[in-house]
Design a protein around this motif. Sequence first.
Motif, short mmCIF file in Angstrom:
data_model
loop_
_atom_site.label_atom_id
_atom_site.label_comp_id
_atom_site.label_asym_id
_atom_site.label_seq_id
_atom_site.Cartn_x
_atom_site.Cartn_y
_atom_site.Cartn_z
N UNK A 92 87.01 48.43 -0.10
CA UNK A 92 86.68 47.11 -0.66
C UNK A 92 85.24 47.11 -1.19
N UNK A 93 85.05 46.50 -2.35
CA UNK A 93 83.72 46.39 -2.94
C UNK A 93 82.87 45.48 -2.07
N UNK A 94 81.70 45.94 -1.61
CA UNK A 94 80.85 45.10 -0.77
C UNK A 94 80.40 43.81 -1.47
N UNK A 95 80.40 43.81 -2.81
CA UNK A 95 79.96 42.63 -3.57
C UNK A 95 81.12 41.70 -3.93
N UNK A 96 82.35 42.21 -3.88
CA UNK A 96 83.52 41.43 -4.28
C UNK A 96 84.73 42.01 -3.55
#
Length: 155
Positions: A92-96
């Motif tokens: 998972x993208x840490x920003x989204x």
Amino acid sequence: MTRSAVSHEVHAPARPTMLYLVKQLELAVRARLDEVLRPVSITPPQYAALTVLERRSDLSTAELARNSFVTDQSAADMVASIEERGLVSRVPDPRDRRRRVLRLTDAGRELLDRVREQVEAVETAMLSPLTTDEHTDLRRYVTLCRSALSSTPPQ
């Protein structure tokens, strides 16, 4: 046209263009990298992708494609192949959290470590005719030429 009006100038053969020479260099580097990477069963584009992720983690497949010199479709196929081998993982993208990004795995780092010296030897051989100052100048010139043709900075 009369015989006396015909030019008898001798022309020197045309020199290869810089574009041609750069492409020839690329092909020579690719051939040497193919030899170095064959024992670990990865291609130069896969190697490039792994090194990009080593320098800059959490990229989308499209971002990796742009930084690895391949099309989005080629990148999707390449990522599937190296992901299957456990060299990269999707997280998972840490920003989204709705997006997934790519990260180099420990196995990917170990593979890069196994070939690092041989790849460096290819670069050393390529640069061996140059002095240290010429090597520095070449790096600067190549970077300037690349910048002149692209709006995105090198990674």
